[in-house]
Motif scaffolding. Structure first.
Motif, PDB file in Angstrom:
ATOM      1  N   CYS A  43      -3.591  -6.506 -19.156  1.00 53.82           N
ATOM      2  CA  CYS A  43      -4.816  -6.096 -18.447  1.00 53.82           C
ATOM      3  C   CYS A  43      -4.508  -5.737 -17.002  1.00 53.82           C
ATOM      4  O   CYS A  43      -4.981  -4.719 -16.485  1.00 53.82           O
ATOM      5  N   ARG A  44      -3.720  -6.569 -16.345  1.00 53.23           N
ATOM      6  CA  ARG A  44      -3.376  -6.311 -14.945  1.00 53.23           C
ATOM      7  C   ARG A  44      -2.559  -5.028 -14.815  1.00 53.23           C
ATOM      8  O   ARG A  44      -2.816  -4.199 -13.932  1.00 53.23           O
ATOM      9  N   LEU A  45      -1.587  -4.839 -15.699  1.00 51.80           N
ATOM     10  CA  LEU A  45      -0.732  -3.659 -15.611  1.00 51.80           C
ATOM     11  C   LEU A  45      -1.507  -2.371 -15.876  1.00 51.80           C
ATOM     12  O   LEU A  45      -1.301  -1.361 -15.202  1.00 51.80           O
ATOM     13  N   ARG A  46      -2.404  -2.394 -16.861  1.00 47.71           N
ATOM     14  CA  ARG A  46      -3.194  -1.187 -17.150  1.00 47.71           C
ATOM     15  C   ARG A  46      -4.108  -0.841 -15.977  1.00 47.71           C
ATOM     16  O   ARG A  46      -4.244   0.336 -15.606  1.00 47.71           O
ATOM     17  N   ALA A  47      -4.738  -1.858 -15.383  1.00 45.25           N
ATOM     18  CA  ALA A  47      -5.610  -1.615 -14.231  1.00 45.25           C
ATOM     19  C   ALA A  47      -4.805  -1.105 -13.039  1.00 45.25           C
ATOM     20  O   ALA A  47      -5.231  -0.192 -12.318  1.00 45.25           O
ATOM     21  N   LYS A  48      -3.644  -1.683 -12.835  1.00 47.94           N
ATOM     22  CA  LYS A  48      -2.783  -1.270 -11.720  1.00 47.94           C
ATOM     23  C   LYS A  48      -2.285   0.160 -11.919  1.00 47.94           C
ATOM     24  O   LYS A  48      -2.223   0.948 -10.962  1.00 47.94           O
ATOM     25  N   LEU A  49      -1.951   0.506 -13.153  1.00 48.88           N
ATOM     26  CA  LEU A  49      -1.497   1.869 -13.438  1.00 48.88           C
ATOM     27  C   LEU A  49      -2.620   2.874 -13.209  1.00 48.88           C
ATOM     28  O   LEU A  49      -2.397   3.954 -12.646  1.00 48.88           O
ATOM     29  N   LEU A  50      -3.827   2.540 -13.627  1.00 48.45           N
ATOM     30  CA  LEU A  50      -4.959   3.446 -13.423  1.00 48.45           C
ATOM     31  C   LEU A  50      -5.167   3.714 -11.936  1.00 48.45           C
ATOM     32  O   LEU A  50      -5.400   4.861 -11.524  1.00 48.45           O
ATOM     33  N   GLU A  51      -5.070   2.679 -11.130  1.00 46.62           N
ATOM     34  CA  GLU A  51      -5.209   2.850  -9.681  1.00 46.62           C
ATOM     35  C   GLU A  51      -4.048   3.667  -9.117  1.00 46.62           C
ATOM     36  O   GLU A  51      -4.230   4.501  -8.227  1.00 46.62           O
ATOM     37  N   PHE A  52      -2.860   3.442  -9.652  1.00 46.10           N
ATOM     38  CA  PHE A  52      -1.674   4.182  -9.212  1.00 46.10           C
ATOM     39  C   PHE A  52      -1.822   5.679  -9.499  1.00 46.10           C
ATOM     40  O   PHE A  52      -1.382   6.529  -8.720  1.00 46.10           O
TER      41      PHE A  52
END
Length: 217
Positions: A153-162
Motif C-alpha cells: 500500500c505504501r509503495l503504490r501510494a508513493k509511486l503514484l505521487e512520484f
C-alpha cells in the motif's frame, strides 16, 4: 543459500483446495485433482496433505521470484481456462520448534479465474500438521532471493505521487511507452525502489496516474 525465517499466522481458507467446502464444484478438492497432472510434469505431491495451509502476513504483501517449478497453461478442469502454477521448496517451522519440508503452491492470479487470493496470503503444501488452527503462528524459509515481504500500500501510494509531476509535465510523452518493459526500464533509471512491485501493481498505478493527471481518461 537460504533466506531468514518469515513468520505468518494461519488463516482459514476457502476449503476449495481440500474439498471440504460443500459449495465448491471440485468435490475431491483441487489438489487431489491436480496432483496426478503435476506428477506427470515432474512434481510429486504424494508426501503432502491434499489441502493447503493459508499463511497470512498482513499488512505486508508477498512478492515471489525464481520458482523451483513452473507449469504454464495447465489444463485441469472444464470449468475454466488453463492455469499457470509455480512452486517453491520451503522449510516449515512450528511454534514448538518442529520442522518439516513443504512447498509454496502458487496459482498465478492472472490465470486463476474463480478464486481471488489476497496478496498477503500464501498457500502452503505440507504433510498433515496436527494442532494447526486459525491464528496459529507458523514460520517458513525459502531459498535466498525467492520471497520478500513489502508494504504494498505504501509503495503504490508513493509511486503514484512520484509519477504525478512527471505526468503533468508531459503526459503525451510519459505514456508514449506504457509497455511492461518500458515501465521497468524507466523505473530502473529513475527510482529502482519501485521495481519490487509486481507487474499488475505497476499497471494499476500507471492507470491511476493516467486517470488522475491527464485529460485522456
Amino acid at each position: 543459500m537460504m533466506n531468514g525465517w518469515f513468520e505468518g499466522v494461519v488463516r482459514q481458507g476457502h476449503g476449495v483446495a481440500s474439498g471440504v467446502n460443500s459449495e465448491s464444484p471440485y468435490t475431491k478438492g483441487t489438489i487431489a485433482i491436480q496432483s496426478p497432472l503435476f506428477k506427470r510434469l515432474g512434481l510429486d505431491l504424494s508426501a503432502y496433505w491434499h489441502g493447503t495451509i493459508n499463511l497470512c502476513f498482513k499488512p505486508l504483501e508477498i512478492v515471489l521470484q525464481n520458482p523451483d517449478y513452473k507449469f504454464e497453461n495447465m489444463f485441469w478442469t472444464e470449468l475454466h481456462p488453463p492455469e499457470t502454477f509455480s512452486f517453491w521448496n520451503i522449510k516449515i517451522r512450528m511454534s514448538d520448534g518442529g520442522q518439516t519440508n513443504g512447498l509454496i503452491y502458487y496459482p498465478h492470479p492472472e490465470t486463476k479465474i474463480r478464486h481471488w487470493q489476497s496478496a498477503s496470503i500464501l498457500e502452503i503444501l505440507a504433510p498433515r500438521l496436527e494442532k494447526l488452527g486459525s491464528g496459529t503462528p507458523l514460520q517458513i524459509q525459502t531459498a535466498d532471493g525467492c520471497m520478500q515481504l513489502i508494504d504494498g500500500c505504501r509503495l503504490r501510494a508513493k509511486l503514484l505521487e512520484f509519477l504525478k509531476f512527471r505526468v503533468l509535465a508531459s503526459p503525451d510523452y510519459f505514456f508514449s511507452d506504457s509497455s511492461q518493459q518500458g515501465k521497468r526500464e524507466w523505473l530502473s533509471s529513475t527510482n529502482p525502489e519501485f521495481l519490487i512491485l509486481p507487474d499488475a501493481d505497476l499497471n494499476y498505478v500507471w492507470e491511476q496516474a493516467k486517470n488522475l493527471y491527464t485529460e485522456n481518461k
